[in-house]
Design a protein around this motif. Sequence first.
Motif: not given
Length: 193
Positions: A98-120
């Motif tokens: 039910d969680l979509n990418i637009e709500d969960a992740l897009l806010k983290w790539t605003e401004n200067d951020k271009c990548m998100i990494f998550q630990e395995d």
Amino acid sequence: MKTVPPGVTQSKLRIAILMLNSPNIPNYAHFATVNNYMYAAKHGYDFIVERQPQNVEESWSWDPHNEYVLVWYKPELIKRHLKNYHYVDSDAYFVNGDLNIEDALLKWTENDKCMIFQEDVWRSDFPPDAKVKSGQICAGLVFIKNCPESFRILDTWTHAPHIDPDCVKYKYEHAREQDTIIILKNKYPDWLL
């Protein structure tokens, strides 16, 4: 200034879920593929699965005698498909449909951020003397915005095991993509912002 190609920006928001299914994980790959396909279909994202690099003539992208070249081919896979999307999500396994990418992740790539990494998850259980410690950058999941900086990082990341003296050992060693990105971040602090 971070911009995406005009052909992409003129269209509706385009997001792709990418997977690289290597032969060494057939059971996980099957279930993850079905899971991620259902998630992508539910939210209207494109879904792309690859099993080998397109360019098998180059030793940095394919070695039929060493599977790890294929297993850790993720940066090139992302680079090839990112040009057609605003955002690409790679190597994710979606637990909450039910969680979509637009709500969960897009806010983290605003401004200067271009990548998100998550630990395995498996990285968190490493022993105290391990080379890579829990909490460091890991390429277990990569979420990337289409911008020039992302392509620069992906190019460096892809070729680092062949050109950077501290990364050469990862040409055939697990975990190529993950440890390489950590070395690059520690060696060049301004490389990933």
